[in-house]
Scaffold this motif. Structure first.
Motif, PDB file in Angstrom:
ATOM      1  N   THR A   1      -3.605  -1.707 -10.622  1.00 47.18           N
ATOM      2  CA  THR A   1      -4.373  -0.099 -10.869  1.00 47.18           C
ATOM      3  C   THR A   1      -5.854   0.094 -10.191  1.00 47.18           C
ATOM      4  O   THR A   1      -6.177   1.051  -9.531  1.00 47.18           O
ATOM      5  CB  THR A   1      -4.136  -0.226 -12.483  1.00 47.18           C
TER       6      THR A   1
ATOM      7  N   SER B   1       4.354  -0.541 -15.113  1.00 50.73           N
ATOM      8  CA  SER B   1       3.402  -0.347 -16.305  1.00 50.73           C
ATOM      9  C   SER B   1       4.634   0.310 -17.314  1.00 50.73           C
ATOM     10  O   SER B   1       4.123   0.485 -18.581  1.00 50.73           O
ATOM     11  CB  SER B   1       2.435   0.913 -15.641  1.00 50.73           C
TER      12      SER B   1
ATOM     13  N   ILE C   1       2.912   0.859  -9.101  1.00 55.73           N
ATOM     14  CA  ILE C   1       2.022   0.910 -10.712  1.00 55.73           C
ATOM     15  C   ILE C   1       3.505   1.652 -11.651  1.00 55.73           C
ATOM     16  O   ILE C   1       2.600   0.985 -13.012  1.00 55.73           O
ATOM     17  CB  ILE C   1       1.244   1.460 -10.627  1.00 55.73           C
ATOM     18  N   ASN C   2       4.196   2.491 -11.295  1.00 55.12           N
ATOM     19  CA  ASN C   2       5.202   2.942 -12.022  1.00 55.12           C
ATOM     20  C   ASN C   2       5.213   2.327 -12.635  1.00 55.12           C
ATOM     21  O   ASN C   2       5.742   1.681 -14.239  1.00 55.12           O
ATOM     22  CB  ASN C   2       5.303   4.712 -11.941  1.00 55.12           C
TER      23      ASN C   2
ATOM     24  N   LYS D   1       0.472  -1.218   0.184  1.00 56.56           N
ATOM     25  CA  LYS D   1      -0.112   0.126   0.204  1.00 56.56           C
ATOM     26  C   LYS D   1       0.978   0.838  -0.196  1.00 56.56           C
ATOM     27  O   LYS D   1       0.303   1.947  -0.632  1.00 56.56           O
ATOM     28  CB  LYS D   1      -0.981   0.287   1.183  1.00 56.56           C
ATOM     29  N   ASN D   2       1.651   1.886   0.706  1.00 59.22           N
ATOM     30  CA  ASN D   2       2.787   2.358   1.223  1.00 59.22           C
ATOM     31  C   ASN D   2       3.453   2.233   0.036  1.00 59.22           C
ATOM     32  O   ASN D   2       3.712   4.054  -0.386  1.00 59.22           O
ATOM     33  CB  ASN D   2       3.530   2.234   2.244  1.00 59.22           C
ATOM     34  N   ASN D   3       3.635   1.897  -0.671  1.00 54.26           N
ATOM     35  CA  ASN D   3       4.207   1.718  -2.404  1.00 54.26           C
ATOM     36  C   ASN D   3       3.910   1.807  -3.804  1.00 54.26           C
ATOM     37  O   ASN D   3       4.595   1.843  -4.466  1.00 54.26           O
ATOM     38  CB  ASN D   3       5.682   0.922  -2.305  1.00 54.26           C
ATOM     39  N   ILE D   4       1.985   1.792  -3.171  1.00 51.86           N
ATOM     40  CA  ILE D   4       2.099   1.522  -4.955  1.00 51.86           C
ATOM     41  C   ILE D   4       1.713   2.385  -6.118  1.00 51.86           C
ATOM     42  O   ILE D   4       2.135   1.780  -6.490  1.00 51.86           O
ATOM     43  CB  ILE D   4      -0.016   1.528  -4.345  1.00 51.86           C
ATOM     44  N   ASP D   5       2.306   3.417  -5.520  1.00 53.90           N
ATOM     45  CA  ASP D   5       2.173   4.511  -6.768  1.00 53.90           C
ATOM     46  C   ASP D   5       4.137   4.450  -7.276  1.00 53.90           C
ATOM     47  O   ASP D   5       2.985   3.787  -8.636  1.00 53.90           O
ATOM     48  CB  ASP D   5       2.699   6.418  -6.558  1.00 53.90           C
ATOM     49  N   ASN D   6       4.679   3.718  -6.910  1.00 54.66           N
ATOM     50  CA  ASN D   6       6.033   3.391  -7.488  1.00 54.66           C
ATOM     51  C   ASN D   6       5.481   1.670  -8.258  1.00 54.66           C
ATOM     52  O   ASN D   6       6.255   2.204  -9.512  1.00 54.66           O
ATOM     53  CB  ASN D   6       6.894   3.547  -6.336  1.00 54.66           C
TER      54      ASN D   6
ATOM     55  N   LYS E   1      -6.044   0.442  -6.092  1.00 46.20           N
ATOM     56  CA  LYS E   1      -5.861   1.597  -5.972  1.00 46.20           C
ATOM     57  C   LYS E   1      -7.080   2.467  -5.999  1.00 46.20           C
ATOM     58  O   LYS E   1      -7.137   3.213  -5.241  1.00 46.20           O
ATOM     59  CB  LYS E   1      -4.342   2.248  -6.512  1.00 46.20           C
TER      60      LYS E   1
END
Length: 112
Positions: A102, A78, A74-75, A67-72, A105
């Motif tokens: 995705t 992708s 997904i980046n 959860k704390n690393n979800i943006d990284n 999130k």
């Protein structure tokens, strides 16, 4: 007669050949139901990420870490093939797996 057979055979070969990309033939269907970590995401992370991201600062072994690393995450999943920062390094996740992560999130990162 030979010319006619040749033309028919050539036409059949040309009609039978398709040029479709990986994205066109991959299951890229949107995920209709709510996605949760335990039900949907954990198995993807365990099967594709934990072998390299466990233990340590970049560990992805539990809900909070993912959860704390979800943006990284997904980046990195992708990115296009050939990008040295694309994850997992062993090969790309399927479009369906990327859609699940995705959507998790977008659905609010629920655990259960």
């Amino acid at each position: 007669m030979k010319k006619c057979i040749y033309i028919i055979a050539t036409a059949a070969v040309l009609i039978a050949c398709e040029s479709r990309t990986y994205e066109e033939i991959s299951d890229n269907t949107p995920v209709p139901e709510t996605v949760t970590y335990n039900k949907d995401v954990k198995a993807i992370i365990d099967g594709n990420c934990v072998s390299c991201h466990s233990p340590g600062a970049q560990a992805l072994t539990n809900y909070t870490q993912v959860k704390n690393n979800i943006d990284n995450i997904i980046n990195r999943i992708s990115r296009p093939n050939g990008d040295p920062l694309k994850m997992p390094q062993s090969g790309s996740l399927s479009p369906a797996q990327i859609n699940i992560i995705t959507k998790w999130k977008a659905d609010g990162l629920s655990e259960n």
